[in-house]
Design a protein around this motif. Structure first.
Motif, PDB file in Angstrom:
ATOM      1  N   ARG A   1      55.041  70.496  -3.419  1.00  0.00           N
ATOM      2  CA  ARG A   1      54.978  71.665  -2.533  1.00  0.00           C
ATOM      3  C   ARG A   1      54.859  72.955  -3.337  1.00  0.00           C
ATOM      4  O   ARG A   1      54.080  73.852  -2.991  1.00  0.00           O
ATOM      5  CB  ARG A   1      56.230  71.725  -1.657  1.00  0.00           C
ATOM      6  CG  ARG A   1      56.299  70.663  -0.572  1.00  0.00           C
ATOM      7  CD  ARG A   1      57.522  70.878   0.306  1.00  0.00           C
ATOM      8  NE  ARG A   1      57.636  69.858   1.347  1.00  0.00           N
ATOM      9  CZ  ARG A   1      58.536  69.925   2.331  1.00  0.00           C
ATOM     10  NH1 ARG A   1      59.384  70.935   2.395  1.00  0.00           N
ATOM     11  NH2 ARG A   1      58.593  68.965   3.234  1.00  0.00           N
TER      12      ARG A   1
ATOM     13  N   ARG B   1      51.426  73.430  -4.966  1.00  0.00           N
ATOM     14  CA  ARG B   1      50.318  73.687  -4.056  1.00  0.00           C
ATOM     15  C   ARG B   1      50.291  75.125  -3.537  1.00  0.00           C
ATOM     16  O   ARG B   1      49.451  75.471  -2.699  1.00  0.00           O
ATOM     17  CB  ARG B   1      50.364  72.710  -2.872  1.00  0.00           C
ATOM     18  CG  ARG B   1      50.095  71.254  -3.260  1.00  0.00           C
ATOM     19  CD  ARG B   1      48.729  71.071  -3.900  1.00  0.00           C
ATOM     20  NE  ARG B   1      48.493  69.691  -4.289  1.00  0.00           N
ATOM     21  CZ  ARG B   1      48.824  69.161  -5.457  1.00  0.00           C
ATOM     22  NH1 ARG B   1      49.439  69.919  -6.371  1.00  0.00           N
ATOM     23  NH2 ARG B   1      48.561  67.890  -5.738  1.00  0.00           N
TER      24      ARG B   1
ATOM     25  N   LYS C   1      58.409  65.481  -4.149  1.00  0.00           N
ATOM     26  CA  LYS C   1      57.847  66.233  -3.020  1.00  0.00           C
ATOM     27  C   LYS C   1      58.061  67.730  -3.195  1.00  0.00           C
ATOM     28  O   LYS C   1      57.174  68.541  -2.916  1.00  0.00           O
ATOM     29  CB  LYS C   1      58.471  65.756  -1.708  1.00  0.00           C
ATOM     30  CG  LYS C   1      58.070  64.358  -1.267  1.00  0.00           C
ATOM     31  CD  LYS C   1      58.629  64.060   0.108  1.00  0.00           C
ATOM     32  CE  LYS C   1      58.241  62.675   0.605  1.00  0.00           C
ATOM     33  NZ  LYS C   1      58.976  61.598  -0.110  1.00  0.00           N
TER      34      LYS C   1
ATOM     35  N   GLN D   1      63.293  74.117   3.687  1.00  0.00           N
ATOM     36  CA  GLN D   1      61.998  74.790   3.593  1.00  0.00           C
ATOM     37  C   GLN D   1      61.293  74.884   4.948  1.00  0.00           C
ATOM     38  O   GLN D   1      60.341  75.639   5.097  1.00  0.00           O
ATOM     39  CB  GLN D   1      61.107  74.065   2.578  1.00  0.00           C
ATOM     40  CG  GLN D   1      61.509  74.331   1.136  1.00  0.00           C
ATOM     41  CD  GLN D   1      60.688  73.543   0.141  1.00  0.00           C
ATOM     42  OE1 GLN D   1      59.903  72.672   0.500  1.00  0.00           O
ATOM     43  NE2 GLN D   1      60.855  73.849  -1.142  1.00  0.00           N
TER      44      GLN D   1
ATOM     45  N   GLU E   1      50.827  67.446   5.429  1.00  0.00           N
ATOM     46  CA  GLU E   1      51.814  67.419   4.343  1.00  0.00           C
ATOM     47  C   GLU E   1      51.486  66.299   3.367  1.00  0.00           C
ATOM     48  O   GLU E   1      51.441  66.500   2.153  1.00  0.00           O
ATOM     49  CB  GLU E   1      53.222  67.237   4.896  1.00  0.00           C
ATOM     50  CG  GLU E   1      54.279  67.256   3.790  1.00  0.00           C
ATOM     51  CD  GLU E   1      55.696  67.033   4.298  1.00  0.00           C
ATOM     52  OE1 GLU E   1      56.595  66.852   3.442  1.00  0.00           O
ATOM     53  OE2 GLU E   1      55.913  67.015   5.529  1.00  0.00           O
TER      54      GLU E   1
ATOM     55  N   TYR F   1      51.720  60.977  -1.445  1.00  0.00           N
ATOM     56  CA  TYR F   1      52.792  61.978  -1.330  1.00  0.00           C
ATOM     57  C   TYR F   1      54.058  61.382  -0.725  1.00  0.00           C
ATOM     58  O   TYR F   1      55.172  61.606  -1.222  1.00  0.00           O
ATOM     59  CB  TYR F   1      52.286  63.151  -0.473  1.00  0.00           C
ATOM     60  CG  TYR F   1      53.354  64.170  -0.115  1.00  0.00           C
ATOM     61  CD1 TYR F   1      53.623  65.246  -0.951  1.00  0.00           C
ATOM     62  CD2 TYR F   1      54.090  64.064   1.075  1.00  0.00           C
ATOM     63  CE1 TYR F   1      54.579  66.191  -0.617  1.00  0.00           C
ATOM     64  CE2 TYR F   1      55.047  64.997   1.419  1.00  0.00           C
ATOM     65  CZ  TYR F   1      55.297  66.055   0.565  1.00  0.00           C
ATOM     66  OH  TYR F   1      56.258  66.986   0.897  1.00  0.00           O
TER      67      TYR F   1
END
Length: 275
Positions: free
Chosen positions: A265, A268, A261, A39, A246, A253
């Motif tokens: 991601r 969000r 995680k 990512q 992050e 997190y």
């Protein structure tokens, strides 16, 4: 008849051979850790390939020069500038590239190995800014959360790149066993008789302890409350690859597993419904 027999024999042989041939293994499913690493690809592409990141770097240091020149130290104190190192003065995107190419997560061991390699590059305008501060009566302090074990390698790298005033007095790394919150090191600079008039960093934690390990709602609130100081006292460089932001996406997190995680991601993302 001879033709039929030959054809049947050829078909039989083909079937036997295909039955004996090893089956092609199916590709292993992508792990959550690999997904997390992949990512970051587009962010690292941008950091390494765009002209915009160089433009923003020059813009940041041009602004920092102006801010430093215009700032007035408090009576009896000398002017100082505090800068972060990683993704502020020096570029470590090659380490991120290694993570992507080899599907590797961040670890303290591989990060230290990268630091020891002494291959980080200077960001555009960073070296010149360090000399500007020194030549105009100030002092620059490099406040980084690199480990003390990487001190010599870090100093070697900075000196090889041409940064000004690199010394045990100015390079302040994370204390062994100490906190990554930089406020104590900021205070140590001030105790030497300096007024920190400009901070330069890629993370809000490079400016204040108020945002340290806080959720992004609180981090944004800090920015809103100090909006007049950005570009005047706080100078931000872009870093879309990693940072405390992050961890700010959710409570604890960095304590959840990789699948967690990935889910955070995805949750969000603020998305248009397409209607």
């Amino acid at each position: 008849m001879h033709t039929v027999k030959c054809g049947f024999a050829a078909l039989t042989l083909s079937l036997l051979l295909s039955g004996c041939a090893p089956h092609q293994q199916a590709a292993a499913p992508e792990t959550a850790q690999q997904k997390l690493t992949e990512q970051t690809v587009f962010a690292v592409n941008w950091m390494q390939q765009s002209g915009e990141i160089s433009a923003l770097s020059y813009q940041a240091f041009n602004t920092a020069e102006t801010a430093f020149t215009q700032a007035k130290a408090r009576p009896g104190l000398k002017k100082a500038v505090v800068v972060d190192l990683d993704e502020t003065m020096i570029d470590n995107s090659a380490y991120a590239g290694w993570q992507i190419k080899h599907h590797q997560p961040f670890t303290d061991a591989t990060w230290s190995k990268w630091n020891q390699a002494r291959e980080a590059k200077a960001l555009p305008g960073a070296v010149e800014f360090s000399h500007y501060v020194l030549e105009h009566g100030g002092r620059i302090f490099y406040v980084s959360n690199r480990a003390q074990a990487d001190y010599t390698a870090t100093v070697d790298n900075l000196k090889a790149l041409g940064f000004a005033d690199v010394s045990p007095q100015t390079v302040l790394l994370k204390p062994t066993g100490g906190s990554s919150n930089k406020v104590e090191r900021f205070a140590a600079v001030e105790k030497q008789g300096y007024d920190i008039v400009v901070y330069v960093g890629d993370n809000l934690n490079d400016f204040s302890g108020e945002t340290y390990h806080k959720l992004n709602t609180q981090r944004r609130d800090f920015v809103n409350r100090h909006q007049e100081e950005f570009g005047r006292k706080y100078i931000v460089l872009p870093n879309p690859s990693y940072g405390d932001w992050e961890g700010g996406m959710a409570q604890d997190y960095f304590k959840v597993n990789d699948e967690g995680k990935v889910k955070i991601r995805e949750e969000r993302i603020d998305a248009w419904d397409g209607k």
